[in-house]
Design an enzyme around this catalytic site. Structure first.
Site, PDB file in Angstrom:
ATOM      1  N   HIS A  14       0.877  -1.188   0.000  1.00 22.15           N
ATOM      2  CA  HIS A  14       0.000   0.000   0.000  1.00 22.15           C
ATOM      3  C   HIS A  14       0.905   1.226   0.000  1.00 22.15           C
ATOM      4  O   HIS A  14       1.533   1.546   1.016  1.00 22.15           O
ATOM      5  CB  HIS A  14      -0.896   0.007   1.253  1.00 22.15           C
ATOM      6  CG  HIS A  14      -1.830   1.186   1.313  1.00 22.15           C
ATOM      7  ND1 HIS A  14      -3.192   1.039   1.521  1.00 22.15           N
ATOM      8  CD2 HIS A  14      -1.621   2.523   1.189  1.00 22.15           C
ATOM      9  CE1 HIS A  14      -3.760   2.242   1.531  1.00 22.15           C
ATOM     10  NE2 HIS A  14      -2.825   3.153   1.338  1.00 22.15           N
ATOM     11  N   HIS A  16       1.575   5.390  -1.678  1.00 21.45           N
ATOM     12  CA  HIS A  16       1.198   6.566  -2.469  1.00 21.45           C
ATOM     13  C   HIS A  16       2.444   7.145  -3.116  1.00 21.45           C
ATOM     14  O   HIS A  16       3.360   7.570  -2.428  1.00 21.45           O
ATOM     15  CB  HIS A  16       0.544   7.632  -1.579  1.00 21.45           C
ATOM     16  CG  HIS A  16      -0.714   7.138  -0.934  1.00 21.45           C
ATOM     17  ND1 HIS A  16      -1.944   7.260  -1.525  1.00 21.45           N
ATOM     18  CD2 HIS A  16      -0.916   6.463   0.216  1.00 21.45           C
ATOM     19  CE1 HIS A  16      -2.861   6.696  -0.751  1.00 21.45           C
ATOM     20  NE2 HIS A  16      -2.270   6.207   0.320  1.00 21.45           N
ATOM     21  N   LEU A  17       2.457   7.149  -4.447  1.00 21.07           N
ATOM     22  CA  LEU A  17       3.610   7.700  -5.172  1.00 21.07           C
ATOM     23  C   LEU A  17       3.319   9.076  -5.758  1.00 21.07           C
ATOM     24  O   LEU A  17       4.236   9.760  -6.184  1.00 21.07           O
ATOM     25  CB  LEU A  17       4.026   6.746  -6.306  1.00 21.07           C
ATOM     26  CG  LEU A  17       4.771   5.481  -5.887  1.00 21.07           C
ATOM     27  CD1 LEU A  17       5.025   4.581  -7.101  1.00 21.07           C
ATOM     28  CD2 LEU A  17       6.090   5.815  -5.191  1.00 21.07           C
ATOM     29  N   ARG A  18       2.016   9.471  -5.804  1.00 22.00           N
ATOM     30  CA  ARG A  18       1.639  10.771  -6.390  1.00 22.00           C
ATOM     31  C   ARG A  18       2.062  10.852  -7.864  1.00 22.00           C
ATOM     32  O   ARG A  18       2.187   9.838  -8.533  1.00 22.00           O
ATOM     33  CB  ARG A  18       2.216  11.948  -5.593  1.00 22.00           C
ATOM     34  CG  ARG A  18       2.102  11.860  -4.069  1.00 22.00           C
ATOM     35  CD  ARG A  18       0.688  11.747  -3.558  1.00 22.00           C
ATOM     36  NE  ARG A  18       0.632  11.920  -2.105  1.00 22.00           N
ATOM     37  CZ  ARG A  18      -0.353  11.477  -1.346  1.00 22.00           C
ATOM     38  NH1 ARG A  18      -1.377  10.819  -1.872  1.00 22.00           N
ATOM     39  NH2 ARG A  18      -0.351  11.674  -0.048  1.00 22.00           N
ATOM     40  N   ASN A  42      -5.281   7.304  -5.867  1.00 24.56           N
ATOM     41  CA  ASN A  42      -6.003   8.533  -5.480  1.00 24.56           C
ATOM     42  C   ASN A  42      -5.277   9.799  -5.930  1.00 24.56           C
ATOM     43  O   ASN A  42      -4.985  10.688  -5.151  1.00 24.56           O
ATOM     44  CB  ASN A  42      -6.295   8.573  -3.973  1.00 24.56           C
ATOM     45  CG  ASN A  42      -5.039   8.587  -3.098  1.00 24.56           C
ATOM     46  OD1 ASN A  42      -3.994   8.058  -3.495  1.00 24.56           O
ATOM     47  ND2 ASN A  42      -5.128   9.165  -1.918  1.00 24.56           N
ATOM     48  N   LYS A 100      -9.261  -0.442  -5.710  1.00 21.31           N
ATOM     49  CA  LYS A 100      -9.306   0.210  -4.407  1.00 21.31           C
ATOM     50  C   LYS A 100     -10.666   0.823  -4.153  1.00 21.31           C
ATOM     51  O   LYS A 100     -11.185   1.577  -4.976  1.00 21.31           O
ATOM     52  CB  LYS A 100      -8.236   1.316  -4.346  1.00 21.31           C
ATOM     53  CG  LYS A 100      -8.204   2.096  -3.046  1.00 21.31           C
ATOM     54  CD  LYS A 100      -7.695   1.259  -1.881  1.00 21.31           C
ATOM     55  CE  LYS A 100      -7.855   1.977  -0.544  1.00 21.31           C
ATOM     56  NZ  LYS A 100      -6.645   2.654  -0.109  1.00 21.31           N
ATOM     57  N   HIS A 137     -10.425   0.795   1.939  1.00 22.29           N
ATOM     58  CA  HIS A 137     -10.203   1.800   2.992  1.00 22.29           C
ATOM     59  C   HIS A 137     -11.384   1.676   3.944  1.00 22.29           C
ATOM     60  O   HIS A 137     -12.487   2.126   3.635  1.00 22.29           O
ATOM     61  CB  HIS A 137     -10.120   3.210   2.395  1.00 22.29           C
ATOM     62  CG  HIS A 137      -9.813   4.251   3.434  1.00 22.29           C
ATOM     63  ND1 HIS A 137      -8.609   4.895   3.505  1.00 22.29           N
ATOM     64  CD2 HIS A 137     -10.551   4.718   4.477  1.00 22.29           C
ATOM     65  CE1 HIS A 137      -8.609   5.726   4.550  1.00 22.29           C
ATOM     66  NE2 HIS A 137      -9.789   5.636   5.148  1.00 22.29           N
ATOM     67  N   HIS A 175      -4.415  -0.789   5.850  1.00 20.88           N
ATOM     68  CA  HIS A 175      -3.967  -0.041   7.038  1.00 20.88           C
ATOM     69  C   HIS A 175      -4.910  -0.202   8.228  1.00 20.88           C
ATOM     70  O   HIS A 175      -5.520   0.754   8.675  1.00 20.88           O
ATOM     71  CB  HIS A 175      -3.723   1.441   6.726  1.00 20.88           C
ATOM     72  CG  HIS A 175      -4.757   2.118   5.854  1.00 20.88           C
ATOM     73  ND1 HIS A 175      -6.117   2.046   6.078  1.00 20.88           N
ATOM     74  CD2 HIS A 175      -4.620   2.880   4.747  1.00 20.88           C
ATOM     75  CE1 HIS A 175      -6.753   2.737   5.157  1.00 20.88           C
ATOM     76  NE2 HIS A 175      -5.863   3.248   4.332  1.00 20.88           N
ATOM     77  N   ASP A 248       1.578   2.551   3.502  1.00 24.16           N
ATOM     78  CA  ASP A 248       0.745   3.741   3.355  1.00 24.16           C
ATOM     79  C   ASP A 248       1.593   5.009   3.416  1.00 24.16           C
ATOM     80  O   ASP A 248       1.134   6.042   3.872  1.00 24.16           O
ATOM     81  CB  ASP A 248      -0.373   3.763   4.406  1.00 24.16           C
ATOM     82  CG  ASP A 248      -1.447   4.792   4.085  1.00 24.16           C
ATOM     83  OD1 ASP A 248      -1.519   5.240   2.923  1.00 24.16           O
ATOM     84  OD2 ASP A 248      -2.203   5.158   5.003  1.00 24.16           O
ATOM     85  N   HIS A 252       3.095  14.428   1.701  1.00 20.90           N
ATOM     86  CA  HIS A 252       2.501  15.753   1.476  1.00 20.90           C
ATOM     87  C   HIS A 252       3.612  16.750   1.788  1.00 20.90           C
ATOM     88  O   HIS A 252       4.391  16.518   2.712  1.00 20.90           O
ATOM     89  CB  HIS A 252       1.336  16.020   2.441  1.00 20.90           C
ATOM     90  CG  HIS A 252       0.154  15.125   2.242  1.00 20.90           C
ATOM     91  ND1 HIS A 252      -0.823  15.375   1.312  1.00 20.90           N
ATOM     92  CD2 HIS A 252      -0.210  13.982   2.852  1.00 20.90           C
ATOM     93  CE1 HIS A 252      -1.749  14.425   1.361  1.00 20.90           C
ATOM     94  NE2 HIS A 252      -1.398  13.557   2.297  1.00 20.90           N
ATOM     95  N   ALA A 264      -3.689  14.582   5.801  1.00 19.56           N
ATOM     96  CA  ALA A 264      -3.430  13.304   6.468  1.00 19.56           C
ATOM     97  C   ALA A 264      -2.386  12.522   5.689  1.00 19.56           C
ATOM     98  O   ALA A 264      -2.483  12.404   4.470  1.00 19.56           O
ATOM     99  CB  ALA A 264      -4.726  12.506   6.535  1.00 19.56           C
TER     100      ALA A 264
HETATM  101  C1  NCD Z   1      -3.463   8.980   2.232  1.00 21.67           C
HETATM  102  C2  NCD Z   1      -3.066  10.036   1.208  1.00 21.67           C
HETATM  103  O1  NCD Z   1      -2.507  11.068   1.629  1.00 21.67           O
HETATM  104  O2  NCD Z   1      -3.293   9.837   0.021  1.00 21.67           O
HETATM  105  N1  NCD Z   1      -3.443   9.581   3.538  1.00 21.67           N
HETATM  106  C3  NCD Z   1      -3.331   8.921   4.714  1.00 21.67           C
HETATM  107  O3  NCD Z   1      -3.421   9.566   5.766  1.00 21.67           O
HETATM  108  N2  NCD Z   1      -3.105   7.640   4.765  1.00 21.67           N
HETATM  109  C4  NCD Z   1      -4.789   8.414   1.888  1.00 21.67           C
HETATM  110  C5  NCD Z   1      -5.132   7.141   2.612  1.00 21.67           C
HETATM  111  O4  NCD Z   1      -4.520   6.102   2.395  1.00 21.67           O
HETATM  112  O5  NCD Z   1      -6.075   7.167   3.415  1.00 21.67           O
HETATM  113 ZN    ZN Z   2      -3.131   5.080   1.747  1.00 20.36          ZN
END
Ligand code: NCD
Ligand code: ZN
Length: 346
Positions: A14, A16-18, A42, A100, A137, A175, A248, A252, A264
């Protein structure tokens, strides 16, 4: 005396690479230690169709450092308009690994998520038929539900009904943050797995709130009380094949975290393996670390474990940068709050 530990190369189930400059900045942090990662969809706009996933995969491959040994495993963002045949075709071609499910409004960039679960029934039935995993999620977004109870309520109100209505659907609870999540997985069969993040094994809600608000510990699902953290550590270190690592890691830039309405997400890609080795050592379970990071995930996803290995050695505390600099701005690296003695050998 140096202690060392050899693991199969880990995977991150899991991540996030953006996109764009942020992708270019964070991808090397994951590719350094991980063989594969389930890449979250996302983005804005989200990765909804097979064509979106192919384009995003292309951007990830183009951003990979020279010589990296890393394969992105793509996911599709489930919406009420998702076409079951597009999902099945993207899975059959090998392009997409999982779908997802975000309840609408549950977390960062989840506005296009699902509100009426009956509208995605056809997609879920198709996925059960073809054995394609659904990554969930698991938070109920009813405003009347306390944020610390959202996971437990989601299991009762949404997840359990979906699983009963869709026999054979393979589900990963992403998560998990509660003893309730752990117990729900343990009470079910091998078609239900769960990822656990690095940070939820380390922090509880006091870390976020006591002595001043700590925005870099704020993520969703929000960390819960200490007894829940202990249940997560027990599950992760138990060797039970249904629990595996999904960091996860969710970058940011600092101005968006250190903000009156902070985003978050905890960014753990850089130091995750050092953090996990410390957690497993403290639990007296270093012998279970490889199962959690490198074996249980591939087994759930029906993929072979990585052939390559990675060596962790124990010595003097390892210094990690407090932040990484990306073209999008600075991103703070997760601070476990204790010294890290285990280092990945170059
Ligand atoms: C994730 C995100 O920033 O894309 N943020 C997080 O707090 N985990 C989204 C997610 O996995 O809920
Ligand atoms: Zn996530």
């Amino acid at each position: 005396m140096t202690q060392s530990l050899i693991l199969r190369r880990p995977d991150d189930w899991h991540l996030h690479l953006r996109d764009g400059a942020m992708l270019a900045g964070v991808l090397p942090e994951t590719a350094r230690h991980f063989g594969r990662a389930i890449v979250m969809p996302n983005l804005v706009p989200p990765v909804v169709t097979g064509a979106d996933a192919a384009a995003y995969r292309g951007r990830i491959m183009a951003a990979l450092p020279e010589g990296a040994d890393f394969t992105p495993l793509m996911t599709l963002y489930l919406t009420e308009q998702t076409d079951p045949n597009d999902v099945a075709a993207a899975h059959a071609s090998g392009l997409v690994t999982a779908v997802k499910l975000y309840p609408a409004g549950a977390t960062t960039n989840s506005a296009s998520g699902v509100t009426d679960f009956d509208k995605v029934r056809g997609v879920l039935e198709k996925m059960a038929e073809i054995g394609m995993p659904l990554c969930v999620h698991g938070e109920d977004t009813d405003p009347a539900v306390d944020i610390f109870d959202r996971e437990a309520v989601f299991i009762d109100r949404v997840l359990d009904p979906i699983r009963r209505a869709t026999p054979g659907l393979r589900v990963v609870m992403e998560h998990i943050t509660t003893a309730d999540g752990v117990a729900y997985v343990q009470a079910n069969d091998a078609d239900l797995g769960a990822t656990i993040t690095t940070h939820h094994l380390i922090i509880n809600r006091n870390h976020i709130l006591v002595g001043g608000i700590k925005p870099h510990y704020y993520c969703l699902p929000v960390a819960k009380r200490e007894s829940h953290r202990q249940a997560l550590v027990q599950a992760a270190t138990s060797g039970d094949a249904r629990f595996f690592l999904g960091t996860d890691s969710a970058p940011h830039i600092d101005p968006l975290k250190e903000n009156a309405c902070g985003c978050a997400g905890c960014f753990t890609a850089t130091n995750t393996l050092s953090c996990l080795a410390e957690v497993f050592e403290t639990a007296g379970a270093l012998d279970k670390l490889e199962a959690f990071t490198s074996l249980n995930g591939p087994a759930f996803y029906r993929l072979p474990p990585n052939e390559a290995t990675l060596t962790l050695t124990k010595g003097a505390p390892v210094a990690y940068p407090a932040k990484i600099q990306t073209g999008a701005g600075p991103v703070t690296v997760f601070d476990p709050g204790f010294p890290l003695h285990w280092q990945v050998e170059a």
